[in-house]
Design an enzyme around this catalytic site. Structure first.
Site, PDB file in Angstrom:
ATOM      1  N   CYS A 107       0.814  -1.232   0.000  1.00  0.00           N
ATOM      2  CA  CYS A 107       0.000   0.000   0.000  1.00  0.00           C
ATOM      3  C   CYS A 107       0.840   1.271   0.000  1.00  0.00           C
ATOM      4  CB  CYS A 107      -0.930  -0.006   1.210  1.00  0.00           C
ATOM      5  SG  CYS A 107      -2.135  -1.327   1.130  1.00  0.00           S
TER       6      CYS A 107
HETATM    7  N1  LIG Z   1      -2.806  -5.854   1.768  1.00  0.00           N
HETATM    8  C1  LIG Z   1      -3.333  -4.800   2.344  1.00  0.00           C
HETATM    9  O1  LIG Z   1      -3.072  -4.534   3.507  1.00  0.00           O
HETATM   10  C2  LIG Z   1      -4.329  -3.905   1.602  1.00  0.00           C
HETATM   11  C3  LIG Z   1      -5.058  -2.990   2.352  1.00  0.00           C
HETATM   12  C4  LIG Z   1      -5.965  -2.174   1.712  1.00  0.00           C
HETATM   13  C5  LIG Z   1      -6.100  -2.255   0.320  1.00  0.00           C
HETATM   14  N2  LIG Z   1      -5.359  -3.134  -0.398  1.00  0.00           N
HETATM   15  C6  LIG Z   1      -5.565  -3.178  -1.843  1.00  0.00           C
HETATM   16  O2  LIG Z   1      -6.411  -4.284  -2.133  1.00  0.00           O
HETATM   17  C7  LIG Z   1      -6.048  -4.877  -3.380  1.00  0.00           C
HETATM   18  C8  LIG Z   1      -5.715  -6.342  -3.163  1.00  0.00           C
HETATM   19  O3  LIG Z   1      -4.588  -6.408  -2.329  1.00  0.00           O
HETATM   20  P1  LIG Z   1      -4.200  -7.738  -1.540  1.00  0.00           P
HETATM   21  O4  LIG Z   1      -3.173  -7.338  -0.546  1.00  0.00           O
HETATM   22  O5  LIG Z   1      -5.406  -8.466  -1.087  1.00  0.00           O
HETATM   23  O6  LIG Z   1      -3.492  -8.564  -2.732  1.00  0.00           O
HETATM   24  P2  LIG Z   1      -3.085 -10.104  -2.703  1.00  0.00           P
HETATM   25  O7  LIG Z   1      -1.981 -10.247  -3.659  1.00  0.00           O
HETATM   26  O8  LIG Z   1      -2.931 -10.576  -1.301  1.00  0.00           O
HETATM   27  O9  LIG Z   1      -4.381 -10.837  -3.283  1.00  0.00           O
HETATM   28  C9  LIG Z   1      -4.836 -10.628  -4.566  1.00  0.00           C
HETATM   29  C10 LIG Z   1      -5.413 -11.955  -5.081  1.00  0.00           C
HETATM   30  O10 LIG Z   1      -5.958 -11.695  -6.390  1.00  0.00           O
HETATM   31  C11 LIG Z   1      -5.693 -12.830  -7.207  1.00  0.00           C
HETATM   32  N3  LIG Z   1      -5.826 -12.412  -8.588  1.00  0.00           N
HETATM   33  C12 LIG Z   1      -4.956 -11.740  -9.372  1.00  0.00           C
HETATM   34  N4  LIG Z   1      -5.492 -11.524 -10.591  1.00  0.00           N
HETATM   35  C13 LIG Z   1      -6.728 -12.071 -10.568  1.00  0.00           C
HETATM   36  C14 LIG Z   1      -7.772 -12.170 -11.522  1.00  0.00           C
HETATM   37  N5  LIG Z   1      -7.671 -11.628 -12.724  1.00  0.00           N
HETATM   38  N6  LIG Z   1      -8.900 -12.829 -11.157  1.00  0.00           N
HETATM   39  C15 LIG Z   1      -9.015 -13.378  -9.930  1.00  0.00           C
HETATM   40  N7  LIG Z   1      -8.068 -13.306  -8.982  1.00  0.00           N
HETATM   41  C16 LIG Z   1      -6.941 -12.654  -9.292  1.00  0.00           C
HETATM   42  C17 LIG Z   1      -4.289 -13.251  -6.779  1.00  0.00           C
HETATM   43  O11 LIG Z   1      -4.049 -14.590  -7.145  1.00  0.00           O
HETATM   44  C18 LIG Z   1      -4.372 -13.047  -5.262  1.00  0.00           C
HETATM   45  O12 LIG Z   1      -4.801 -14.215  -4.593  1.00  0.00           O
HETATM   46  C19 LIG Z   1      -4.895  -4.029  -3.913  1.00  0.00           C
HETATM   47  O13 LIG Z   1      -5.417  -3.034  -4.737  1.00  0.00           O
HETATM   48  C20 LIG Z   1      -4.324  -3.411  -2.654  1.00  0.00           C
HETATM   49  O14 LIG Z   1      -3.660  -2.196  -2.924  1.00  0.00           O
HETATM   50  C21 LIG Z   1      -4.483  -3.981   0.225  1.00  0.00           C
END
Ligand SMILES: NC(=O)c1ccc[n+]([C@@H]2O[C@H](COP(=O)([O-])OP(=O)(O)OC[C@H]3O[C@@H](n4cnc5c(N)ncnc54)[C@H](O)[C@@H]3O)[C@@H](O)[C@H]2O)c1
Length: 459
Positions: free
Chosen positions: A298
């Site tokens: 993030c």
């Molecule tokens: N990690 C955090 O603390 C956090 C907090 C707030 C917001 N976010 C935001 O949330 C979003 C997700 O982050 P995250 O940390 O959960 O990511 P992550 O990498 O943990 O999880 C994302 C998942 O999406 C899957 N994926 C990728 N492409 C895909 C597709 N086309 N179809 C289906 N699944 C798909 C991946 O395999 C993975 O399991 C990002 O935009 C991030 O910036 C993250």
């Protein structure tokens, strides 16, 4: 006069309100009823740190939730009732999979059957440090293929303001269906803070902005079934900007305090003592702490989504760039502190053994994405040091083409290294043993607060 949008009222509320006058789209009313009686079928696309906790919350609220992910290993583990996210207990996943409320699949045809879908896929930066929208576009393309009348689509991935209406909406309307009448589209930023024992998906207020009032209303109604506070805003762009303001606020304040730390070092002042005393002011000050650099998915990334968008409008986001610059220099500064520590004992970086404590980007989590520890380790290796690491949350690490194993922090192991770097202050590290047995210590987190040992070089 202030523009209408700027005057839009933002309400935080716990209770469900009925759909309002402009929201009388029959499809919205039908979806609202299905949400209320739990017959609405939900999907969460992307089952990571954001998507899995959300899918679990909805399933615990009594909905049938299909989790869709392209990672077959994650799908297999969930189907076997196993969680791979520390904040989501395996027992919860197992119970929900057994009861049929949660199902994981890699088959997007599942979307044909769902009434609402939340998209939680990654939004990284490209090599040029521009937004990489490929994951969002791939997921939205799948949603568009299966879009049907009455469906609610919510994007949760952090992204630049305008994404929902400029990128997602045209894809969905290409189907011939009309937003606000036939289907509903909203943006709702996820604010989850992995490893935070006090705040989780359920009790962090959820900001929601729909493309039309009907879109906002149904999205708010869905979240209210499980989340404690929902905060509607006037449009998706506001919701998108809220998340970027929050993360830019952190990045800039961390940049400021890192600069103050560098300044204090030059002036011979203990920055940690300064911050602790400043934080006694009961108003107008909020403590941020210096560290070895930014990490995670993030704070090092999101502000650049905003500066990219601003640049496209001819606006230069100076605070973001400056903070990025200062924060980006911190790993190199830590390496300089290692050199200072070794130098004080007549040693060079080249050939010295350095142990890095903590490769996760923050305390008590297992996430190594963008971790500054990796930059520190790489720079030390480039300067000829022999580097190992210890992290109870990261048992093995692919690093510089080798598979490293986390080293147990025994007295004998600690004594073997010429310098120990505390990069991440996991609570379970045996700090007293580190203090007793390490030859020299670089403490980037003030983990050894209170000790006056001459072994310690503090950030
Ligand atoms: N990690 C955090 O603390 C956090 C907090 C707030 C917001 N976010 C935001 O949330 C979003 C997700 O982050 P995250 O940390 O959960 O990511 P992550 O990498 O943990 O999880 C994302 C998942 O999406 C899957 N994926 C990728 N492409 C895909 C597709 N086309 N179809 C289906 N699944 C798909 C991946 O395999 C993975 O399991 C990002 O935009 C991030 O910036 C993250």
């Amino acid at each position: 006069m202030a523009p209408r949008r700027a005057r839009a009222k933002v309400r935080a509320t716990r209770r469900a309100a009925p759909l309002r006058a402009p929201d009388r789209a029959p499809a919205a009313a039908a979806l609202a009823r299905k949400i209320e009686d739990r017959s609405a079928r939900l999907a969460v696309v992307g089952l990571g740190y954001v998507g899995l906790p959300l899918a679990v919350e909805f399933a615990q609220a009594g909905f049938h939730v299909a989790g869709i992910d392209v990672d077959l290993d994650r799908v297999r583990r969930l189907q076997a009732g196993e969680s791979y996210i520390r904040d989501v207990p395996t027992g919860d996943v197992r119970a929900l999979v057994r009861s049929g409320h949660l199902r994981a699949t890699s088959d997007f045809a599942e979307l044909k059957r769902v009434d609402a879908v939340n998209v939680c896929v990654p939004t990284p930066l490209s090599k040029q440090r521009d937004p990489d929208m490929s994951f969002v576009l791939a997921a939205a393309g799948q949603v568009a293929r299966h879009l049907r009348r009455g469906m609610l689509v919510i994007l949760e991935s952090t992204t630049y303001p305008g994404t929902t209406e400029e990128l997602i909406l045209p894809l969905l309307e290409k189907t011939g269906l009309k937003v606000g009448r036939d289907f509903f589209l909203a943006f709702s930023p996820e604010r989850v803070d992995p490893g935070n024992p006090q705040y989780s998906t359920r009790n962090i207020p959820k900001v929601v902005g729909g493309v039309t009032p009907a879109c906002t209303a149904v999205a708010v109604q869905l979240y209210r079934q499980r989340l404690e506070h929902v905060v509607p805003v006037s449009r998706p762009e506001v919701a998108e900007m809220v998340k970027l303001l929050e993360n830019t606020f952190r990045s800039v304040n961390i940049g400021l305090v890192n600069e103050i730390a560098l300044m204090c070092k030059r002036l011979g002042i203990d920055v940690w003592e300064v911050i602790e005393a400043a934080a006694t002011k009961p108003f107008g000050f909020m403590p941020f702490y210096p560290g070895p650099g930014l990490g995670g998915h993030c704070i090092p990334i999101d502000p650049f989504y905003l500066s990219w968008k601003a640049r496209a409008s001819g606006f230069e986001a100076r605070f973001i760039e400056l903070a990025g610059n200062i924060n980006g220099q911190m790993p190199a500064h830590v390496v300089d502190l290692v050199a200072e520590s070794l130098n004080g004992r007549g040693r060079a970086v080249r050939g010295s053994r350095v142990l890095v404590l903590g490769v996760a980007y923050k305390a008590d989590v297992d996430d190594i994405r963008e971790s500054p520890s990796l930059d520190i380790m790489q720079t030390l290796v480039d300067r000829g040091a022999r580097v190992e690491y210890s992290d109870p949350f990261v048992p093995t690490l692919e690093f510089a083409g080798r598979k490293l194993r986390s080293l147990p922090l025994t007295a004998a192991n600690l004594r073997r290294f010429e310098c120990v770097v505390i990069a991440t202050a996991h609570r379970s590290f045996p700090y007293a043993a580190v203090l007793s047995h390490a030859q020299g210590i670089v403490d980037t987190r003030n983990a050894l607060k209170g000790s006056r040992s001459s072994k310690i070089v503090r950030l």
